[in-house]
Motif scaffolding. Structure first.
Motif, PDB file in Angstrom:
ATOM      1  N   TYR A 127       0.837  -1.206   0.000  1.00  0.00           N
ATOM      2  CA  TYR A 127       0.000   0.000   0.000  1.00  0.00           C
ATOM      3  C   TYR A 127       0.871   1.255   0.000  1.00  0.00           C
ATOM      4  CZ  TYR A 127      -3.250   3.453   2.027  1.00  0.00           C
ATOM      5  OH  TYR A 127      -3.991   4.576   2.282  1.00  0.00           O
ATOM      6  N   PHE A 128       1.824   1.324   0.913  1.00  0.00           N
ATOM      7  CA  PHE A 128       2.691   2.487   0.983  1.00  0.00           C
ATOM      8  C   PHE A 128       3.631   2.564  -0.214  1.00  0.00           C
ATOM      9  CE2 PHE A 128       2.042   2.339   5.794  1.00  0.00           C
ATOM     10  CZ  PHE A 128       1.069   3.320   5.741  1.00  0.00           C
ATOM     11  N   GLY A 129       4.003   1.420  -0.787  1.00  0.00           N
ATOM     12  CA  GLY A 129       4.804   1.432  -2.000  1.00  0.00           C
ATOM     13  C   GLY A 129       4.051   2.020  -3.182  1.00  0.00           C
ATOM     14  N   LEU A 130       2.775   1.706  -3.280  1.00  0.00           N
ATOM     15  CA  LEU A 130       1.947   2.290  -4.334  1.00  0.00           C
ATOM     16  C   LEU A 130       1.824   3.796  -4.156  1.00  0.00           C
ATOM     17  CD1 LEU A 130      -0.827  -0.445  -4.473  1.00  0.00           C
ATOM     18  CD2 LEU A 130       0.740   0.134  -6.330  1.00  0.00           C
ATOM     19  N   ILE A 131       1.679   4.237  -2.906  1.00  0.00           N
ATOM     20  CA  ILE A 131       1.620   5.672  -2.629  1.00  0.00           C
ATOM     21  C   ILE A 131       2.939   6.323  -3.042  1.00  0.00           C
ATOM     22  CG2 ILE A 131       1.422   7.425  -0.829  1.00  0.00           C
ATOM     23  CD1 ILE A 131      -1.197   5.939  -1.513  1.00  0.00           C
ATOM     24  N   GLU A 132       4.041   5.696  -2.700  1.00  0.00           N
ATOM     25  CA  GLU A 132       5.355   6.238  -3.056  1.00  0.00           C
ATOM     26  C   GLU A 132       5.492   6.399  -4.562  1.00  0.00           C
ATOM     27  OE1 GLU A 132       9.848   5.342  -1.660  1.00  0.00           O
ATOM     28  OE2 GLU A 132       8.840   3.681  -2.655  1.00  0.00           O
ATOM     29  N   ALA A 133       4.938   5.462  -5.325  1.00  0.00           N
ATOM     30  CA  ALA A 133       5.033   5.494  -6.781  1.00  0.00           C
ATOM     31  C   ALA A 133       3.999   6.428  -7.412  1.00  0.00           C
ATOM     32  CB  ALA A 133       4.865   4.082  -7.335  1.00  0.00           C
ATOM     33  N   GLY A 134       3.183   7.092  -6.604  1.00  0.00           N
ATOM     34  CA  GLY A 134       2.161   7.978  -7.131  1.00  0.00           C
ATOM     35  C   GLY A 134       0.938   7.259  -7.661  1.00  0.00           C
ATOM     36  N   ARG A 135       0.766   5.994  -7.319  1.00  0.00           N
ATOM     37  CA  ARG A 135      -0.351   5.194  -7.811  1.00  0.00           C
ATOM     38  C   ARG A 135      -1.481   5.205  -6.779  1.00  0.00           C
ATOM     39  NH1 ARG A 135       2.248  -0.363  -9.743  1.00  0.00           N
ATOM     40  NH2 ARG A 135       0.136  -0.654 -10.541  1.00  0.00           N
ATOM     41  N   TYR A 136      -2.023   6.380  -6.550  1.00  0.00           N
ATOM     42  CA  TYR A 136      -2.986   6.576  -5.475  1.00  0.00           C
ATOM     43  C   TYR A 136      -4.284   5.798  -5.701  1.00  0.00           C
ATOM     44  CZ  TYR A 136       0.215  10.521  -4.963  1.00  0.00           C
ATOM     45  OH  TYR A 136       1.342  11.298  -4.857  1.00  0.00           O
ATOM     46  N   ALA A 137      -4.791   5.812  -6.915  1.00  0.00           N
ATOM     47  CA  ALA A 137      -6.037   5.098  -7.186  1.00  0.00           C
ATOM     48  C   ALA A 137      -5.868   3.598  -6.968  1.00  0.00           C
ATOM     49  CB  ALA A 137      -6.503   5.383  -8.616  1.00  0.00           C
ATOM     50  N   ARG A 138      -4.704   3.068  -7.347  1.00  0.00           N
ATOM     51  CA  ARG A 138      -4.457   1.638  -7.129  1.00  0.00           C
ATOM     52  C   ARG A 138      -4.298   1.336  -5.641  1.00  0.00           C
ATOM     53  NH1 ARG A 138      -2.895  -2.221 -10.890  1.00  0.00           N
ATOM     54  NH2 ARG A 138      -3.895  -0.771 -12.335  1.00  0.00           N
ATOM     55  N   ALA A 139      -3.652   2.218  -4.908  1.00  0.00           N
ATOM     56  CA  ALA A 139      -3.541   2.027  -3.458  1.00  0.00           C
ATOM     57  C   ALA A 139      -4.914   2.022  -2.804  1.00  0.00           C
ATOM     58  CB  ALA A 139      -2.673   3.129  -2.853  1.00  0.00           C
ATOM     59  N   TYR A 140      -5.803   2.858  -3.301  1.00  0.00           N
ATOM     60  CA  TYR A 140      -7.167   2.930  -2.760  1.00  0.00           C
ATOM     61  C   TYR A 140      -7.866   1.574  -2.840  1.00  0.00           C
ATOM     62  CZ  TYR A 140     -11.986   4.706  -2.304  1.00  0.00           C
ATOM     63  OH  TYR A 140     -13.278   4.941  -1.911  1.00  0.00           O
ATOM     64  N   GLN A 141      -7.545   0.791  -3.848  1.00  0.00           N
ATOM     65  CA  GLN A 141      -8.194  -0.502  -4.024  1.00  0.00           C
ATOM     66  C   GLN A 141      -7.776  -1.529  -2.963  1.00  0.00           C
ATOM     67  OE1 GLN A 141     -10.618  -0.907  -6.135  1.00  0.00           O
ATOM     68  NE2 GLN A 141     -10.369   1.157  -6.954  1.00  0.00           N
ATOM     69  N   LEU A 142      -6.722  -1.241  -2.206  1.00  0.00           N
ATOM     70  CA  LEU A 142      -6.323  -2.163  -1.139  1.00  0.00           C
ATOM     71  C   LEU A 142      -7.166  -1.982   0.115  1.00  0.00           C
ATOM     72  CD1 LEU A 142      -2.437  -2.177  -1.511  1.00  0.00           C
ATOM     73  CD2 LEU A 142      -4.083  -3.902  -2.269  1.00  0.00           C
ATOM     74  N   TRP A 143      -8.024  -0.963   0.139  1.00  0.00           N
ATOM     75  CA  TRP A 143      -8.989  -0.803   1.225  1.00  0.00           C
ATOM     76  C   TRP A 143     -10.174  -1.735   1.008  1.00  0.00           C
ATOM     77  CZ3 TRP A 143      -9.322   2.229   5.636  1.00  0.00           C
ATOM     78  CH2 TRP A 143      -8.256   3.104   5.851  1.00  0.00           C
ATOM     79  N   GLU A 144     -10.744  -2.219   2.096  1.00  0.00           N
ATOM     80  CA  GLU A 144     -12.004  -2.952   2.004  1.00  0.00           C
ATOM     81  C   GLU A 144     -13.086  -1.992   1.526  1.00  0.00           C
ATOM     82  OE1 GLU A 144     -14.886  -5.176   5.181  1.00  0.00           O
ATOM     83  OE2 GLU A 144     -12.810  -5.866   5.044  1.00  0.00           O
ATOM     84  N   PRO A 145     -13.939  -2.429   0.599  1.00  0.00           N
ATOM     85  CA  PRO A 145     -14.959  -1.519   0.060  1.00  0.00           C
ATOM     86  C   PRO A 145     -15.765  -0.820   1.151  1.00  0.00           C
ATOM     87  CG  PRO A 145     -14.907  -3.523  -1.229  1.00  0.00           C
ATOM     88  CD  PRO A 145     -13.983  -3.747  -0.060  1.00  0.00           C
ATOM     89  N   GLY A 146     -15.861   0.506   1.016  1.00  0.00           N
ATOM     90  CA  GLY A 146     -16.644   1.307   1.948  1.00  0.00           C
ATOM     91  C   GLY A 146     -15.934   1.705   3.219  1.00  0.00           C
TER      92      GLY A 146
END
Length: 212
Positions: free
Chosen positions: A103-122
């Motif tokens: 999750y934090f690696g995706l944030i580091e890479a600027g892939r915010y929308a993809r990081a968001y998908q690691l959250w449980e829906p809602g």
């Protein structure tokens, strides 16, 4: 990347949507569960280099911060247990910690929308667009990740908490911030009828708060 005593190997640029720097009174946007559809299993990979959109261009910033060390005020707990770096099954507590690293690696890479998908829906507390915009205020955002806690179970679900220490600088005046808290992950237990996707760890909650 640096490695500190008793932390997981990755210490990455990071942000959690429930995280706010000190003196920031902006409320989180309302939950939009419709924008929290989980990715197919084959799209949630350890490779975090490529993305559908390029990362934001790097800008000049002050020298990297030295966050509080483990055991110091604002730092992670100074746990003296040895770090287990052996391969871990995905369903283990270490497997949950790897999701936090990803999750934090995706944030580091600027892939915010993809990081968001690691959250449980809602459960993210905001929709995808608000999540992406929430990173605009930061000039630097890093995090130290600690060792996960024990797996706990309730009503067919499994939970693990992972300590996290975000730190960095705001764009406004280059002001530093330091926070500490936990990220809680959840997955469905191995019960009849559960799917592979349901048995994967997803981010369920966070209690990260500003620290002195």
């Amino acid at each position: 990347m640096r490695r500190s005593l008793l932390l997981l190997p990755l210490m990455l640029a990071a942000c959690g949507p429930a995280t706010e720097p000190a003196n920031d009174t902006t409320a989180n946007p309302a939950v939009d569960a419709g924008n929290a559809t989980a990715l197919p299993d084959d799209e949630i990979a350890d490779d975090i280099v490529a993305d559908e959109a390029p990362a934001p261009a790097a800008t000049a910033s002050p020298a990297p911060l030295d966050p509080p060390a483990p055991g110091e005020p604002g730092g992670l707990d100074n746990d003296t247990a040895p770090l287990d770096e052996s391969p871990q099954p995905e369903a283990s507590a270490q497997g949950a910690a790897r999701v936090v690293e990803r999750y934090f690696g995706l944030i580091e890479a600027g892939r915010y929308a993809r990081a968001y998908q690691l959250w449980e829906p809602g459960r993210a507390g905001m929709n995808r667009q608000a999540f992406v915009r929430s990173f605009d205020r930061y000039a630097e955002y890093h995090a130290n990740i600690g060792a996960p806690g024990e797996i706990e179970g309730a009503a067919g679900s499994r939970y693990v908490t992972v300590p996290v220490q975000p730190y960095g600088r705001l764009k406004a005046g280059g002001r530093p911030f330091n926070m500490r808290g936990t990220v809680t992950l959840r997955r469905v237990a191995e019960v009849p009828g559960s799917t592979d996707a349901q048995r994967r760890w997803r981010i369920y909650d966070t209690d990260i708060k500003p620290r002195p």
